[in-house]
Design a protein around this motif. Structure first.
Motif, PDB file in Angstrom:
ATOM      1  N   GLU A  76       0.820  -1.202   0.000  1.00 14.81           N
ATOM      2  CA  GLU A  76       0.000   0.000   0.000  1.00 14.81           C
ATOM      3  C   GLU A  76       0.858   1.256   0.000  1.00 14.81           C
ATOM      4  OE1 GLU A  76      -3.910   0.306   2.214  1.00 14.81           O
ATOM      5  OE2 GLU A  76      -2.555   1.357   3.585  1.00 14.81           O
ATOM      6  N   ALA A  77       1.899   1.251   0.811  1.00  9.58           N
ATOM      7  CA  ALA A  77       2.791   2.411   0.863  1.00  9.58           C
ATOM      8  C   ALA A  77       3.481   2.626  -0.476  1.00  9.58           C
ATOM      9  CB  ALA A  77       3.821   2.221   1.969  1.00  9.58           C
ATOM     10  N   LEU A  78       3.967   1.554  -1.077  1.00  6.77           N
ATOM     11  CA  LEU A  78       4.727   1.674  -2.318  1.00  6.77           C
ATOM     12  C   LEU A  78       3.855   2.091  -3.496  1.00  6.77           C
ATOM     13  CD1 LEU A  78       7.013  -1.485  -1.950  1.00  6.77           C
ATOM     14  CD2 LEU A  78       7.686   0.897  -1.634  1.00  6.77           C
ATOM     15  N   THR A  79       2.597   1.647  -3.524  1.00  8.12           N
ATOM     16  CA  THR A  79       1.734   1.968  -4.654  1.00  8.12           C
ATOM     17  C   THR A  79       1.031   3.313  -4.502  1.00  8.12           C
ATOM     18  OG1 THR A  79      -0.105   0.739  -3.646  1.00  8.12           O
ATOM     19  CG2 THR A  79       1.297  -0.453  -5.198  1.00  8.12           C
ATOM     20  N   THR A  80       0.939   3.814  -3.277  1.00 10.39           N
ATOM     21  CA  THR A  80       0.169   5.030  -3.018  1.00 10.39           C
ATOM     22  C   THR A  80       1.027   6.281  -2.941  1.00 10.39           C
ATOM     23  OG1 THR A  80      -1.466   3.733  -1.776  1.00 10.39           O
ATOM     24  CG2 THR A  80      -1.479   6.114  -1.452  1.00 10.39           C
ATOM     25  N   ALA A  81       2.178   6.176  -2.289  1.00  8.90           N
ATOM     26  CA  ALA A  81       2.925   7.371  -1.902  1.00  8.90           C
ATOM     27  C   ALA A  81       3.839   7.887  -3.006  1.00  8.90           C
ATOM     28  CB  ALA A  81       3.755   7.075  -0.655  1.00  8.90           C
ATOM     29  N   ASP A  82       4.065   9.199  -2.987  1.00  9.72           N
ATOM     30  CA  ASP A  82       5.103   9.813  -3.805  1.00  9.72           C
ATOM     31  C   ASP A  82       6.451   9.725  -3.099  1.00  9.72           C
ATOM     32  OD1 ASP A  82       3.306  10.773  -5.876  1.00  9.72           O
ATOM     33  OD2 ASP A  82       2.597  12.198  -4.375  1.00  9.72           O
ATOM     34  N   GLN A  83       6.418   9.787  -1.761  1.00  7.44           N
ATOM     35  CA  GLN A  83       7.613   9.648  -0.928  1.00  7.44           C
ATOM     36  C   GLN A  83       7.286   8.696   0.205  1.00  7.44           C
ATOM     37  OE1 GLN A  83      10.870  11.348  -1.085  1.00  7.44           O
ATOM     38  NE2 GLN A  83      10.121  11.532  -3.190  1.00  7.44           N
ATOM     39  N   VAL A  84       8.219   7.790   0.518  1.00  6.37           N
ATOM     40  CA  VAL A  84       8.028   6.799   1.570  1.00  6.37           C
ATOM     41  C   VAL A  84       9.092   7.002   2.641  1.00  6.37           C
ATOM     42  CG1 VAL A  84       8.026   4.339   2.138  1.00  6.37           C
ATOM     43  CG2 VAL A  84       7.048   5.118  -0.025  1.00  6.37           C
ATOM     44  N   ALA A  85       8.670   6.926   3.902  1.00  3.66           N
ATOM     45  CA  ALA A  85       9.609   6.960   5.021  1.00  3.66           C
ATOM     46  C   ALA A  85       9.458   5.660   5.811  1.00  3.66           C
ATOM     47  CB  ALA A  85       9.332   8.155   5.929  1.00  3.66           C
ATOM     48  N   VAL A  86      10.572   4.994   6.065  1.00  2.00           N
ATOM     49  CA  VAL A  86      10.577   3.762   6.847  1.00  2.00           C
ATOM     50  C   VAL A  86      11.026   4.117   8.260  1.00  2.00           C
ATOM     51  CG1 VAL A  86      11.516   1.435   7.093  1.00  2.00           C
ATOM     52  CG2 VAL A  86      11.115   2.396   4.808  1.00  2.00           C
ATOM     53  N   MET A  87      10.203   3.739   9.248  1.00  2.00           N
ATOM     54  CA  MET A  87      10.515   4.063  10.638  1.00  2.00           C
ATOM     55  C   MET A  87      10.871   2.809  11.410  1.00  2.00           C
ATOM     56  SD  MET A  87       7.733   7.013  11.618  1.00  2.00           S
ATOM     57  CE  MET A  87       8.694   7.453  13.073  1.00  2.00           C
ATOM     58  N   ARG A  91      12.270   6.233  14.802  1.00  2.00           N
ATOM     59  CA  ARG A  91      13.159   7.058  13.987  1.00  2.00           C
ATOM     60  C   ARG A  91      13.022   6.705  12.515  1.00  2.00           C
ATOM     61  NH1 ARG A  91      17.225   9.740  16.720  1.00  2.00           N
ATOM     62  NH2 ARG A  91      17.399   9.279  18.947  1.00  2.00           N
ATOM     63  N   VAL A  92      13.123   7.705  11.671  1.00  2.00           N
ATOM     64  CA  VAL A  92      13.125   7.475  10.225  1.00  2.00           C
ATOM     65  C   VAL A  92      14.519   6.987   9.831  1.00  2.00           C
ATOM     66  CG1 VAL A  92      12.928   8.528   7.945  1.00  2.00           C
ATOM     67  CG2 VAL A  92      11.347   9.199   9.771  1.00  2.00           C
ATOM     68  N   ILE A  93      14.594   5.769   9.311  1.00  2.00           N
ATOM     69  CA  ILE A  93      15.895   5.209   8.930  1.00  2.00           C
ATOM     70  C   ILE A  93      16.176   5.382   7.441  1.00  2.00           C
ATOM     71  CG2 ILE A  93      15.878   3.527  10.799  1.00  2.00           C
ATOM     72  CD1 ILE A  93      15.169   1.411   8.613  1.00  2.00           C
ATOM     73  N   GLN A  94      15.124   5.633   6.648  1.00  2.00           N
ATOM     74  CA  GLN A  94      15.326   5.843   5.219  1.00  2.00           C
ATOM     75  C   GLN A  94      14.083   6.507   4.648  1.00  2.00           C
ATOM     76  OE1 GLN A  94      16.031   2.290   2.881  1.00  2.00           O
ATOM     77  NE2 GLN A  94      16.791   3.429   1.114  1.00  2.00           N
ATOM     78  N   HIS A  95      14.275   7.411   3.712  1.00  2.00           N
ATOM     79  CA  HIS A  95      13.130   7.997   3.020  1.00  2.00           C
ATOM     80  C   HIS A  95      13.536   8.296   1.586  1.00  2.00           C
ATOM     81  CE1 HIS A  95      14.671  12.164   2.950  1.00  2.00           C
ATOM     82  NE2 HIS A  95      15.225  11.847   4.097  1.00  2.00           N
ATOM     83  N   GLY A  96      12.547   8.302   0.709  1.00  2.00           N
ATOM     84  CA  GLY A  96      12.798   8.553  -0.699  1.00  2.00           C
ATOM     85  C   GLY A  96      11.631   8.076  -1.530  1.00  2.00           C
ATOM     86  N   SER A  97      11.821   8.005  -2.828  1.00  2.00           N
ATOM     87  CA  SER A  97      10.758   7.530  -3.710  1.00  2.00           C
ATOM     88  C   SER A  97      10.500   6.048  -3.454  1.00  2.00           C
ATOM     89  CB  SER A  97      11.171   7.730  -5.171  1.00  2.00           C
ATOM     90  OG  SER A  97      12.231   6.845  -5.510  1.00  2.00           O
ATOM     91  N   PRO A 105      17.220  -0.645  -0.352  1.00  2.00           N
ATOM     92  CA  PRO A 105      17.006  -0.485   1.094  1.00  2.00           C
ATOM     93  C   PRO A 105      18.320  -0.235   1.814  1.00  2.00           C
ATOM     94  CG  PRO A 105      16.745  -2.777   0.432  1.00  2.00           C
ATOM     95  CD  PRO A 105      16.837  -1.979  -0.828  1.00  2.00           C
ATOM     96  N   VAL A 106      18.241   0.551   2.882  1.00  2.10           N
ATOM     97  CA  VAL A 106      19.450   1.025   3.550  1.00  2.10           C
ATOM     98  C   VAL A 106      20.187  -0.088   4.292  1.00  2.10           C
ATOM     99  CG1 VAL A 106      18.248   1.690   5.676  1.00  2.10           C
ATOM    100  CG2 VAL A 106      20.347   2.895   4.999  1.00  2.10           C
ATOM    101  N   ASP A 107      19.473  -1.123   4.759  1.00  2.00           N
ATOM    102  CA  ASP A 107      20.123  -2.235   5.443  1.00  2.00           C
ATOM    103  C   ASP A 107      19.293  -3.501   5.259  1.00  2.00           C
ATOM    104  OD1 ASP A 107      18.002  -2.055   7.282  1.00  2.00           O
ATOM    105  OD2 ASP A 107      19.176  -0.866   8.705  1.00  2.00           O
ATOM    106  N   LEU A 108      19.786  -4.612   5.820  1.00  2.00           N
ATOM    107  CA  LEU A 108      19.123  -5.893   5.599  1.00  2.00           C
ATOM    108  C   LEU A 108      17.738  -5.942   6.227  1.00  2.00           C
ATOM    109  CD1 LEU A 108      22.111  -8.370   6.132  1.00  2.00           C
ATOM    110  CD2 LEU A 108      20.989  -7.769   3.978  1.00  2.00           C
ATOM    111  N   ALA A 109      17.590  -5.344   7.412  1.00  2.00           N
ATOM    112  CA  ALA A 109      16.288  -5.343   8.068  1.00  2.00           C
ATOM    113  C   ALA A 109      15.258  -4.597   7.223  1.00  2.00           C
ATOM    114  CB  ALA A 109      16.397  -4.723   9.452  1.00  2.00           C
ATOM    115  N   ALA A 110      15.650  -3.467   6.663  1.00  2.00           N
ATOM    116  CA  ALA A 110      14.753  -2.712   5.796  1.00  2.00           C
ATOM    117  C   ALA A 110      14.437  -3.505   4.532  1.00  2.00           C
ATOM    118  CB  ALA A 110      15.370  -1.363   5.434  1.00  2.00           C
TER     119      ALA A 110
END
Length: 227
Positions: A76-87, A91-97, A105-110
């Motif tokens: 849902e996040a990937l298909t809906t958003a123009d920008q996504v933030a992973v928390m 804390r926000v660990i990564q954000h972008g398109s 993804p910034v790390d293995l967990a993400a």
């Protein structure tokens, strides 16, 4: 909000999806600069959730309204958003398109949180990474790792593709039919990899298939594959 002719009904005479549209209309009636959508489609069935999500996005774009969508549904996040933030842990660990978030993804967990993936051991070379799939191109995370360093390689299911004539082979250990695609579990030298192929591939359990990796893949030097 696509509710023609229902203005005279009571709220309890509307379906769940119609009530959600009324709630959206109520929120937008005051012409806010920003709207918070907190799991707005969670209680809806799959078909209605997809159609209502599209309708909501159309209304928001038509009115020029910024929306913050809070969701645990990665698709849902990937298909809906123009920008996504992973928390993580507040804390926000990564954000972008959505494309960057999913593909890099910034790390293995993400990586595992954002979608299905296969993690394999690799060894860094000057211009590629050596894996059980052979040598593949990579996207570095952080400073370039020295040649010979071990790394974890993250591969999405759609990157593992059928490739007649490829020296890399696998045994099909499971097939899950999903309409236009089949979800495959592939045994490669004892490592189980997940692949997503067109249903026209017509593969069955115990088939031996030739495959390759459509790169570039993501590498995480110094991080081991989780047990």
């Amino acid at each position: 909000v696509a509710l023609p002719g229902l203005g005279g009904r009571r709220a309890d005479e509307l379906s769940g999806g119609q009530q959600q549209r009324v709630a959206l209309a109520r929120a937008l009636a005051r012409r806010p600069g920003i709207v918070l959508l907190d799991e707005p489609f969670a209680a809806l069935d799959t078909g209605l959730r997809a159609s209502l999500r599209d309708d909501v996005c159309a209304v928001l774009r038509a009115t020029g309204t910024t929306a913050v969508l809070v969701t645990h549904d990665q698709a849902e996040a990937l298909t809906t958003a123009d920008q996504v933030a992973v928390m993580r842990s507040g804390r926000v660990i990564q954000h972008g398109s959505p494309q960057i978030i999913y593909q890099q993804p910034v790390d293995l967990a993400a990586a595992q949180f954002l979608g299905e993936c296969t993690l394999v051991d690799g060894r860094m070379r000057s211009d590629c990474v050596e894996t059980i799939f052979g040598r593949v191109q990579f996207v570095p995370h952080g400073p370039t790792a020295p040649v010979g360093q071990e790394a974890t390689v993250m591969i999405r299911p759609e990157q593992i593709v059928p490739s007649p004539g490829s020296p890399t082979t696998a045994v099909v250990s499971a097939v899950r039919f999903e309409g236009p695609i089949v979800q495959l579990s592939l045994d490669i030298c004892g490592c189980i990899a997940q692949a997503r192929w067109p249903a026209t591939a017509a593969v069955e359990v115990d088939d031996v298939v030739n495959l390759s990796v459509a790169g570039p893949v993501n590498v995480y030097p110094g991080q081991s594959v989780p047990g």
